[in-house]
Design an enzyme around this catalytic site. Structure first.
Site, PDB file in Angstrom:
ATOM      1  N   CYS A 198       0.814  -1.213   0.000  1.00 29.97           N
ATOM      2  CA  CYS A 198       0.000   0.000   0.000  1.00 29.97           C
ATOM      3  C   CYS A 198       0.851   1.268   0.000  1.00 29.97           C
ATOM      4  O   CYS A 198       2.011   1.268   0.416  1.00 29.97           O
ATOM      5  CB  CYS A 198      -0.867   0.069   1.254  1.00 29.97           C
ATOM      6  N   GLY A 239       0.974   0.119  -5.121  1.00 30.49           N
ATOM      7  CA  GLY A 239      -0.237  -0.687  -5.150  1.00 30.49           C
ATOM      8  C   GLY A 239      -1.086  -0.321  -6.340  1.00 30.49           C
ATOM      9  O   GLY A 239      -1.365   0.860  -6.560  1.00 30.49           O
ATOM     10  N   ASN A 268      -0.814   1.337   5.623  1.00 26.53           N
ATOM     11  CA  ASN A 268       0.148   0.501   4.906  1.00 26.53           C
ATOM     12  C   ASN A 268       0.831  -0.364   5.947  1.00 26.53           C
ATOM     13  O   ASN A 268       1.378   0.177   6.905  1.00 26.53           O
ATOM     14  CB  ASN A 268       1.174   1.399   4.206  1.00 26.53           C
ATOM     15  N   GLY A 269       0.773  -1.677   5.779  1.00 21.43           N
ATOM     16  CA  GLY A 269       1.456  -2.536   6.737  1.00 21.43           C
ATOM     17  C   GLY A 269       0.587  -3.694   7.160  1.00 21.43           C
ATOM     18  O   GLY A 269      -0.419  -4.012   6.530  1.00 21.43           O
ATOM     19  N   CYS A 290      11.950  -0.959   6.931  1.00 16.57           N
ATOM     20  CA  CYS A 290      12.097  -2.103   6.020  1.00 16.57           C
ATOM     21  C   CYS A 290      13.243  -1.841   5.041  1.00 16.57           C
ATOM     22  O   CYS A 290      13.209  -0.893   4.266  1.00 16.57           O
ATOM     23  CB  CYS A 290      10.782  -2.281   5.262  1.00 16.57           C
ATOM     24  N   TYR A 302      14.042  -2.286  -3.284  1.00 21.39           N
ATOM     25  CA  TYR A 302      13.057  -2.556  -4.329  1.00 21.39           C
ATOM     26  C   TYR A 302      11.823  -1.672  -4.301  1.00 21.39           C
ATOM     27  O   TYR A 302      11.394  -1.162  -5.332  1.00 21.39           O
ATOM     28  CB  TYR A 302      12.632  -4.033  -4.228  1.00 21.39           C
ATOM     29  N   SER A 309      13.229  -1.560 -11.218  1.00 22.87           N
ATOM     30  CA  SER A 309      13.839  -1.401  -9.898  1.00 22.87           C
ATOM     31  C   SER A 309      15.340  -1.666  -9.894  1.00 22.87           C
ATOM     32  O   SER A 309      16.042  -1.227  -8.986  1.00 22.87           O
ATOM     33  CB  SER A 309      13.145  -2.328  -8.899  1.00 22.87           C
ATOM     34  N   ASP A 319      19.820  -7.760 -10.813  1.00 24.04           N
ATOM     35  CA  ASP A 319      18.453  -7.683 -10.291  1.00 24.04           C
ATOM     36  C   ASP A 319      18.531  -7.431  -8.793  1.00 24.04           C
ATOM     37  O   ASP A 319      19.570  -7.631  -8.172  1.00 24.04           O
ATOM     38  CB  ASP A 319      17.681  -8.983 -10.592  1.00 24.04           C
ATOM     39  N   ASP A 320      17.376  -6.982  -8.230  1.00 29.47           N
ATOM     40  CA  ASP A 320      17.399  -6.603  -6.814  1.00 29.47           C
ATOM     41  C   ASP A 320      17.227  -7.784  -5.878  1.00 29.47           C
ATOM     42  O   ASP A 320      17.693  -7.758  -4.747  1.00 29.47           O
ATOM     43  CB  ASP A 320      16.299  -5.560  -6.532  1.00 29.47           C
ATOM     44  N   CYS A 358       7.905 -12.275   4.872  1.00 29.47           N
ATOM     45  CA  CYS A 358       7.630 -11.019   5.559  1.00 29.47           C
ATOM     46  C   CYS A 358       6.257 -11.110   6.231  1.00 29.47           C
ATOM     47  O   CYS A 358       5.303 -11.594   5.631  1.00 29.47           O
ATOM     48  CB  CYS A 358       7.633  -9.862   4.570  1.00 29.47           C
ATOM     49  N   CYS A 373      14.791  -3.242   9.566  1.00 27.81           N
ATOM     50  CA  CYS A 373      14.261  -4.601   9.546  1.00 27.81           C
ATOM     51  C   CYS A 373      14.992  -5.354   8.433  1.00 27.81           C
ATOM     52  O   CYS A 373      15.010  -4.915   7.281  1.00 27.81           O
ATOM     53  CB  CYS A 373      12.760  -4.619   9.285  1.00 27.81           C
ATOM     54  N   CYS A 432      13.748 -10.621   6.306  1.00 28.21           N
ATOM     55  CA  CYS A 432      13.653 -11.561   5.186  1.00 28.21           C
ATOM     56  C   CYS A 432      15.023 -12.131   4.811  1.00 28.21           C
ATOM     57  O   CYS A 432      15.081 -13.126   4.102  1.00 28.21           O
ATOM     58  CB  CYS A 432      12.932 -10.944   3.994  1.00 28.21           C
TER      59      CYS A 432
END
Ligand code: SF4
Length: 487
Positions: free
Chosen positions: A16, A42, A116-117, A250, A256, A297, A359-360, A396, A447, A450
């Site tokens: 979001c 989004g 968002n979250g 994050c 990304y 990205s 790539d990311d 995540c 954070c 991941c």
């Protein structure tokens, strides 16, 4: 005929973007512009709620911002305060009722709310409320916050919001409003971003600074972890409503999610990505004829790699920007076309060349394998893959839709096995310490869950989406986007 999102690009997906503004009769139009700038966060639904001091009006729907809002409708959204939202969701939770902002009425008046979250205790709170007789109209965590505000015995709107937020856990950037007050809030760890801007006496809140830039607003600062700001005719008031638990933005915002023209924590996202590419080039050099990035990205990281390695950067892959969100449900054989429709290699550039592909991230490995194949089919002599982040090993639970752990290729395969799976000549990931150096922080500053599996906010077992998938509920996407629809 059914339509369904099929362009699965195998990347983690931001759920979001939120936007809010106070102090202009153009509030709805400016929010529209802000949401257009946040569209990358989004594409499934969009909504704008506008207040004129007495009443809140709401318009929301499924689709891109430009699809949901017709110019004539914008004129009917009159008012000087606005809250806007863009949402991403996977197909299983693609519901119009989950579009935001959510508009409710409670004993103190109207409340429009967007976030968002993902709230990690939303399931428990919702269950408790339902047992007490509450009725929910959506499957969104946002409605849990609305219930908390409504149930609060606070004497004012402000008190009720603070009381509600003290009861939720997880990751959120939230923008809400009553008929006369705008609210912005960030979770105590600051996992999801939220910036504060100023324009001609107006206050603006946005998930990313690119939305402030879109309207010429000055970026004043980021909302602090645990901070709530209230904006009304008396100005802006900041409350440290929850004790700050840390700085855990994050890290994937840098890698990304965020637009390259956004700034996070004072750092420009494009500059950070370019630095990641430079670091990859220094650590994992390779003899090659050209460097290319997976658009969009990874273009910044690829250009950094190319500069550092002194290898020409080329546009090796062209992205089709006009596919749209949906596509007629294909047969299994047509699914093979989805990557080709989305990305097309420039054969004249690629043929006979040794290619470095930047790539990311690699999430499940499916798309990267397709892209390497595309480059080989286009005549690439060699394909060397460089990833500008560490191996993505853990799901995540803070509002990003990723696969279950067993589907994350790096959770079950070593780098050499992944290389074989994707069919690259060489494969290297950026080590975590390099990533942290690039964003100027120690491990405590973001954070990183991941990559490390160390979650800054406790994740109750019931919030893990793979729990639902293992129980046979294929629609489960509860781990991301504040959506507990499968619970
Ligand atoms: Fe971001 Fe990963 Fe943490 Fe989720 S787990 S908030 S994607 S760093």
């Amino acid at each position: 005929m059914d339509t369904q999102v099929i362009f699965d690009d195998d990347s983690p997906r931001e759920e979001c973007g939120v936007f809010g503004i106070f102090g202009t009769t153009e509030a709805s139009s400016m929010t529209y512009c802000g949401l257009i700038a946040l569209q990358h966060r989004g594409q499934e639904s969009a909504g704008i709620a506008v207040a004129d001091g007495n009443r809140i009006r709401l318009k929301k729907g499924m689709g891109l911002v430009s699809e949901v809002f017709a110019p004539a409708e914008m004129r009917s959204l009159a008012g000087h305060i606005a809250v806007g939202h863009v949402r991403y969701s996977t197909t299983g939770t693609s519901m119009a009722s989950n579009a935001q902002p959510l508009l409710v009425r409670h004993r103190l008046g109207q409340l429009a709310i967007a976030h968002n979250g993902n709230l990690t205790n939303a399931y428990d709170l919702r269950k408790q409320f339902e047992e007490e007789g509450s009725i929910f109209q959506t499957t969104s965590d946002t409605e849990v916050i609305a219930h908390l505000v409504a149930k609060s015995r606070g004497n004012s709107f402000q008190d009720s919001v603070v009381e509600a937020l003290r009861k939720v856990e997880g990751a959120y950037a939230l923008i809400a409003m009553s008929a006369d007050t705008l609210v912005g809030a960030r979770d105590p760890f600051g996992i999801r971003p939220l910036s504060l801007g100023r324009l001609n006496g107006m206050w603006v809140l946005a998930s990313e600074t690119c939305a402030l830039d879109a309207m010429g607003a000055e970026h004043v600062r980021d909302i602090e972890p645990g901070e709530v700001v209230f904006v009304d005719h008396d100005g802006l008031r900041s409350v440290q409503a929850m004790e700050k638990q840390g700085d855990a933005l994050c890290i994937f915002e840098y890698i990304y999610f965020a637009r390259p023209d956004s700034d996070l924590e004072g750092l420009n996202v494009h500059a950070v990505r370019k630095d990641l590419g430079r670091r990859l080039a220094r650590l994992f050099p390779v003899e090659a004829d050209l460097v290319t990035g997976v658009p969009d990205s990874s273009v910044s990281a690829a250009s950094g790699f190319a500069e550092e390695a002194r290898i020409p950067y080329e546009m090796g892959l062209v992205k089709n920007r006009y596919i749209g969100r949906t596509f007629i449900q294909p047969t299994q054989s047509l699914r093979e076309f989805d990557v080709k429709l989305k990305l097309n290699p420039l054969k004249r550039v690629i043929k006979g060349k040794r290619v470095v592909l930047v790539d990311d991230s690699i999430v499940r490995g499916t798309t990267m394998r397709h892209i390497v194949n595309l480059l080989r089919d286009a005549g690439a002599a060699e394909v060397h893959v460089r990833i500008s982040s560490p191996p993505y090993r853990s799901s995540c639970h803070y509002g990003i839709d990723t696969s279950s752990p067993k589907e994350l290729i790096a959770s079950t395969k070593e780098v050499e096995q992944i290389r074989q799976h994707i069919g690259a000549d060489t494969l290297h990931y950026l080590p975590l310490e390099q990533l942290l150096e690039a964003v100027g922080s120690g491990a405590a500053g973001h954070c990183l869950a991941c990559f490390t599996g160390q979650y800054p906010v406790r994740v109750p077992a019931g919030t893990a989406k793979y729990v639902f998938e293992d129980s046979g509920d294929s629609a489960a996407t509860a781990g991301g986007g504040g959506d507990d629809g499968a619970r």
